[in-house]
Design an enzyme around this catalytic site. Structure first.
Site, short mmCIF file in Angstrom:
data_model
loop_
_atom_site.label_atom_id
_atom_site.label_comp_id
_atom_site.label_asym_id
_atom_site.label_seq_id
_atom_site.Cartn_x
_atom_site.Cartn_y
_atom_site.Cartn_z
N HIS A 40 0.78 -1.07 -0.06
CA HIS A 40 0.28 -0.07 -0.13
C HIS A 40 1.06 1.34 -0.07
CE1 HIS A 40 -3.94 1.90 0.33
NE2 HIS A 40 -3.87 2.49 1.42
N GLU A 177 -1.43 -1.10 -6.48
CA GLU A 177 -1.29 -2.16 -5.60
C GLU A 177 -1.24 -3.63 -6.50
OE1 GLU A 177 -3.38 0.26 -2.09
OE2 GLU A 177 -4.59 -1.17 -3.09
#
Length: 228
Positions: A40, A177
């Protein structure tokens, strides 16, 4: 959290001589279980503290997952052609984030998964390319994962700060991501995220920083003699 079995995970970060930052995740389990590891990290390739809306982004996937109001995929894998999710060529984030597409309006920006492949691959392939407005800095994401979640920091409001004390604001960065497709355990048509005993799961993601091409020098005129 209700997952069966014991899952062992090793995450290894490495940096090579070319400046490529790699994340290798390996997993084993003693019972069949669902695994979808990701990262993240937020990226802003301009150091002025502004937003990333004028960055250009290209995603090497021709389909994405529309979501409901809670961010869960509605189900069908949907082609990006003719939508604000068509990033098959470089496009400024601004043109998508500020569009009137209902999916983007409800999420207040991009917070969606692009479909890269039908399964985890053996070797990394390019998933995305992010560049500054002037093209001076570029980052490429390469991965073995079948999906890429793009999140444009839609819900940062300045209450959090970075290590220097600078407020983290809406659209101040973008996350890329690498992951399995969301809700895959409930969607048989999606690539399976199940890891079984006796096998080792492996995912590699690379953040590459290609050197900007040097401008072609302008030839220097050669002096000539004039005759008399």
């Amino acid at each position: 959290m209700g997952f069966p079995g014991a899952l062992d995970v090793t995450a290894t970060y490495s940096l090579d001589a070319d400046g490529t930052l790699a994340l290798d995740c390996t997993t084993t389990t003693d019972r069949a279980t669902v695994v979808s590891l990701s990262n993240h990290a937020y990226f802003n390739l301009v150091a002025d503290g502004g937003d990333v809306l004028d960055h250009t982004l290209q995603v090497d996937g021709d389909a994405y997952l529309p979501v409901d109001a809670t961010g869960i995929p509605l189900g069908p894998i949907t082609p990006v052609t003719g939508t604000s999710f068509d990033l098959t060529g470089p496009r400024t984030l601004r043109t998508g984030v500020l569009s009137d597409d209902g999916q983007i309006r409800d999420a207040q920006g991009y917070d969606h998964c692009w479909v890269l492949a039908t399964r985890e691959s053996e070797a990394p392939r390019r998933a995305a390319r992010l560049s500054t407005p002037d093209g001076a800095r570029t980052m490429e994401v390469w991965t073995t994962a079948p999906g890429l979640q793009v999140y444009t920091a839609n819900h940062l409001d300045g209450t959090l700060t970075d290590p220097t004390g600078r407020p983290l604001r809406r659209h101040g960065a973008v996350c890329l991501e690498t992951q399995h497709l969301p809700d895959a355990p409930n969607r048989p048509a999606y690539p399976s995220p199940v890891l079984r005993p006796g096998t080792t799961g492996h995912r590699r993601t690379e953040f590459r920083f290609p050197r900007a091409a040097s401008p072609t020098p302008t030839p220097t005129p050669t002096p000539t003699e004039s005759g008399s």
